[in-house]
Design a protein around this motif. Structure first.
Motif, PDB file in Angstrom:
ATOM      1  N   ALA A  50     -52.654 -90.450 -38.104  1.00  0.00           N
ATOM      2  CA  ALA A  50     -52.834 -89.974 -39.080  1.00  0.00           C
ATOM      3  C   ALA A  50     -52.528 -89.320 -40.164  1.00  0.00           C
ATOM      4  O   ALA A  50     -51.026 -89.689 -39.783  1.00  0.00           O
ATOM      5  CB  ALA A  50     -53.851 -88.593 -38.341  1.00  0.00           C
ATOM      6  N   MET A  51     -52.922 -88.952 -40.831  1.00  0.00           N
ATOM      7  CA  MET A  51     -52.150 -88.600 -42.317  1.00  0.00           C
ATOM      8  C   MET A  51     -53.271 -87.257 -42.604  1.00  0.00           C
ATOM      9  O   MET A  51     -54.210 -87.472 -42.571  1.00  0.00           O
ATOM     10  CB  MET A  51     -51.999 -89.991 -43.088  1.00  0.00           C
ATOM     11  N   ILE A  52     -52.196 -86.401 -43.117  1.00  0.00           N
ATOM     12  CA  ILE A  52     -52.947 -84.926 -43.377  1.00  0.00           C
ATOM     13  C   ILE A  52     -53.161 -85.596 -45.289  1.00  0.00           C
ATOM     14  O   ILE A  52     -52.179 -85.700 -45.475  1.00  0.00           O
ATOM     15  CB  ILE A  52     -52.177 -84.081 -43.510  1.00  0.00           C
ATOM     16  N   TRP A  53     -54.189 -85.131 -46.082  1.00  0.00           N
ATOM     17  CA  TRP A  53     -53.948 -85.490 -46.851  1.00  0.00           C
ATOM     18  C   TRP A  53     -52.627 -85.188 -48.087  1.00  0.00           C
ATOM     19  O   TRP A  53     -52.172 -85.693 -49.146  1.00  0.00           O
ATOM     20  CB  TRP A  53     -55.136 -85.915 -47.761  1.00  0.00           C
ATOM     21  N   SER A  54     -52.790 -83.346 -48.057  1.00  0.00           N
ATOM     22  CA  SER A  54     -52.269 -82.755 -49.251  1.00  0.00           C
ATOM     23  C   SER A  54     -50.682 -83.382 -49.066  1.00  0.00           C
ATOM     24  O   SER A  54     -50.083 -82.730 -50.159  1.00  0.00           O
ATOM     25  CB  SER A  54     -52.631 -81.782 -48.858  1.00  0.00           C
ATOM     26  N   SER A  55     -49.978 -83.011 -47.597  1.00  0.00           N
ATOM     27  CA  SER A  55     -48.580 -83.206 -47.500  1.00  0.00           C
ATOM     28  C   SER A  55     -48.209 -84.956 -47.398  1.00  0.00           C
ATOM     29  O   SER A  55     -46.884 -85.256 -47.369  1.00  0.00           O
ATOM     30  CB  SER A  55     -48.283 -82.697 -46.116  1.00  0.00           C
ATOM     31  N   SER A  56     -48.873 -86.054 -47.250  1.00  0.00           N
ATOM     32  CA  SER A  56     -49.231 -87.434 -46.479  1.00  0.00           C
ATOM     33  C   SER A  56     -48.157 -87.318 -45.130  1.00  0.00           C
ATOM     34  O   SER A  56     -47.580 -88.238 -44.713  1.00  0.00           O
ATOM     35  CB  SER A  56     -48.095 -87.627 -47.634  1.00  0.00           C
ATOM     36  N   ASN A  57     -48.066 -86.526 -44.967  1.00  0.00           N
ATOM     37  CA  ASN A  57     -47.157 -85.954 -43.618  1.00  0.00           C
ATOM     38  C   ASN A  57     -48.029 -87.032 -41.930  1.00  0.00           C
ATOM     39  O   ASN A  57     -49.900 -87.135 -42.417  1.00  0.00           O
ATOM     40  CB  ASN A  57     -46.976 -84.628 -42.815  1.00  0.00           C
ATOM     41  N   THR A  58     -47.003 -87.619 -41.157  1.00  0.00           N
ATOM     42  CA  THR A  58     -48.031 -88.780 -40.435  1.00  0.00           C
ATOM     43  C   THR A  58     -47.317 -87.962 -39.105  1.00  0.00           C
ATOM     44  O   THR A  58     -46.638 -87.696 -38.895  1.00  0.00           O
ATOM     45  CB  THR A  58     -47.805 -90.243 -40.857  1.00  0.00           C
ATOM     46  N   TYR A  59     -48.737 -88.723 -38.409  1.00  0.00           N
ATOM     47  CA  TYR A  59     -48.224 -88.035 -37.124  1.00  0.00           C
ATOM     48  C   TYR A  59     -49.179 -89.258 -35.657  1.00  0.00           C
ATOM     49  O   TYR A  59     -50.151 -90.532 -36.838  1.00  0.00           O
ATOM     50  CB  TYR A  59     -49.245 -87.072 -36.448  1.00  0.00           C
ATOM     51  N   TYR A  60     -48.340 -90.323 -35.102  1.00  0.00           N
ATOM     52  CA  TYR A  60     -48.704 -91.134 -34.143  1.00  0.00           C
ATOM     53  C   TYR A  60     -48.767 -90.262 -32.701  1.00  0.00           C
ATOM     54  O   TYR A  60     -47.751 -90.317 -32.438  1.00  0.00           O
ATOM     55  CB  TYR A  60     -47.359 -92.290 -34.687  1.00  0.00           C
ATOM     56  N   ALA A  61     -49.374 -91.671 -32.362  1.00  0.00           N
ATOM     57  CA  ALA A  61     -49.985 -91.681 -30.341  1.00  0.00           C
ATOM     58  C   ALA A  61     -48.338 -92.146 -30.340  1.00  0.00           C
ATOM     59  O   ALA A  61     -47.554 -93.284 -30.629  1.00  0.00           O
ATOM     60  CB  ALA A  61     -50.734 -92.828 -29.823  1.00  0.00           C
ATOM     61  N   ASP A  62     -47.280 -91.875 -29.653  1.00  0.00           N
ATOM     62  CA  ASP A  62     -46.621 -92.327 -28.110  1.00  0.00           C
ATOM     63  C   ASP A  62     -46.761 -93.917 -28.020  1.00  0.00           C
ATOM     64  O   ASP A  62     -45.819 -94.876 -28.609  1.00  0.00           O
ATOM     65  CB  ASP A  62     -46.220 -91.869 -26.956  1.00  0.00           C
ATOM     66  N   SER A  63     -48.131 -94.960 -27.803  1.00  0.00           N
ATOM     67  CA  SER A  63     -48.341 -95.803 -27.728  1.00  0.00           C
ATOM     68  C   SER A  63     -47.972 -97.316 -28.674  1.00  0.00           C
ATOM     69  O   SER A  63     -47.511 -98.717 -28.883  1.00  0.00           O
ATOM     70  CB  SER A  63     -49.520 -96.581 -26.954  1.00  0.00           C
ATOM     71  N   VAL A  64     -47.610 -96.165 -30.246  1.00  0.00           N
ATOM     72  CA  VAL A  64     -47.226 -96.907 -31.541  1.00  0.00           C
ATOM     73  C   VAL A  64     -46.100 -96.746 -32.442  1.00  0.00           C
ATOM     74  O   VAL A  64     -46.182 -97.509 -33.499  1.00  0.00           O
ATOM     75  CB  VAL A  64     -48.585 -97.220 -31.965  1.00  0.00           C
ATOM     76  N   LYS A  65     -45.761 -95.287 -31.719  1.00  0.00           N
ATOM     77  CA  LYS A  65     -44.535 -95.224 -32.600  1.00  0.00           C
ATOM     78  C   LYS A  65     -43.496 -95.701 -32.801  1.00  0.00           C
ATOM     79  O   LYS A  65     -43.146 -96.718 -31.760  1.00  0.00           O
ATOM     80  CB  LYS A  65     -44.236 -93.730 -31.551  1.00  0.00           C
ATOM     81  N   GLY A  66     -42.833 -96.247 -33.695  1.00  0.00           N
ATOM     82  CA  GLY A  66     -42.135 -97.061 -33.671  1.00  0.00           C
ATOM     83  C   GLY A  66     -42.529 -98.483 -34.795  1.00  0.00           C
ATOM     84  O   GLY A  66     -41.792 -99.185 -35.068  1.00  0.00           O
ATOM     85  N   ARG A  67     -44.003 -98.936 -34.481  1.00  0.00           N
ATOM     86  CA  ARG A  67     -44.095-100.078 -34.161  1.00  0.00           C
ATOM     87  C   ARG A  67     -44.702 -99.723 -35.908  1.00  0.00           C
ATOM     88  O   ARG A  67     -45.384-101.208 -36.359  1.00  0.00           O
ATOM     89  CB  ARG A  67     -44.608-100.903 -33.266  1.00  0.00           C
ATOM     90  N   PHE A  68     -46.250 -98.592 -35.643  1.00  0.00           N
ATOM     91  CA  PHE A  68     -47.246 -98.925 -36.424  1.00  0.00           C
ATOM     92  C   PHE A  68     -46.964 -97.892 -37.705  1.00  0.00           C
ATOM     93  O   PHE A  68     -46.526 -97.155 -37.144  1.00  0.00           O
ATOM     94  CB  PHE A  68     -48.183 -98.778 -35.903  1.00  0.00           C
ATOM     95  N   THR A  69     -47.216 -97.916 -39.261  1.00  0.00           N
ATOM     96  CA  THR A  69     -46.965 -97.640 -40.341  1.00  0.00           C
ATOM     97  C   THR A  69     -47.908 -96.996 -40.729  1.00  0.00           C
ATOM     98  O   THR A  69     -48.841 -97.655 -41.499  1.00  0.00           O
ATOM     99  CB  THR A  69     -45.900 -97.324 -40.440  1.00  0.00           C
ATOM    100  N   ILE A  70     -48.883 -95.763 -41.427  1.00  0.00           N
ATOM    101  CA  ILE A  70     -49.963 -95.207 -41.781  1.00  0.00           C
ATOM    102  C   ILE A  70     -49.291 -95.328 -43.778  1.00  0.00           C
ATOM    103  O   ILE A  70     -48.577 -94.418 -43.660  1.00  0.00           O
ATOM    104  CB  ILE A  70     -50.403 -93.944 -41.691  1.00  0.00           C
ATOM    105  N   SER A  71     -49.602 -95.470 -43.865  1.00  0.00           N
ATOM    106  CA  SER A  71     -49.810 -95.310 -45.606  1.00  0.00           C
ATOM    107  C   SER A  71     -50.853 -95.440 -46.806  1.00  0.00           C
ATOM    108  O   SER A  71     -51.904 -95.723 -46.207  1.00  0.00           O
ATOM    109  CB  SER A  71     -48.793 -96.528 -46.208  1.00  0.00           C
TER     110      SER A  71
END
Length: 127
Positions: A50-71
């Motif tokens: 997920a991405m918090i819209w105001s800050s563009s901070n992103t958070y990932y599930a452990d299963s995809v961390k390091g492989r998937f990127t949200i932009s």
């Protein structure tokens, strides 16, 4: 109202990359957060990131961390999910979701944090 349309799914081989897009239209000015979920056959829909819209901070599930990127691309009102090093277990229908407000009792990893959902796009990863 907000409309979300996902695209970019397909059939790929293990180790390949794929980029999904989620185009948002309508009352997008009220966006608080956006996220990607996926649902494999016979399984519950699960949080990917997920991405918090105001800050563009992103958070990932452990299963995809390091492989998937949200932009995102603000000019196009589009959220992206870049998926690298795909595995057969990544096979699922991928959904994007949009939330319009912070909810004190719900985390961004929960489906209840989101008000609008797209129709989903299929991703199949063959071994």
């Amino acid at each position: 109202q907000v409309q979300l349309v996902e695209s970019g799914g397909g059939v790929v081989q293990a180790g390949d990359s794929l980029r999904l897009s989620c185009a948002a239209s309508g009352r997008t000015a009220s966006t608080y957060n956006m996220a990607w979920f996926r649902q494999a056959p016979g399984k519950e829909r699960e949080f990917i990131g997920a991405m918090i819209w105001s800050s563009s901070n992103t958070y990932y599930a452990d299963s995809v961390k390091g492989r998937f990127t949200i932009s995102r691309d603000n000019a196009k009102n589009t959220l992206y999910l870049q998926m690298n090093s795909l595995k057969p277990e990544d096979t699922a229908i991928y959904y994007c979701a949009l939330g319009t407000r912070w909810r004190w009792s719900t985390t961004i990893m929960e489906k209840g944090a989101y008000d609008y959902w797209g129709q989903g796009t299929h991703v199949t990863v063959s071994s």
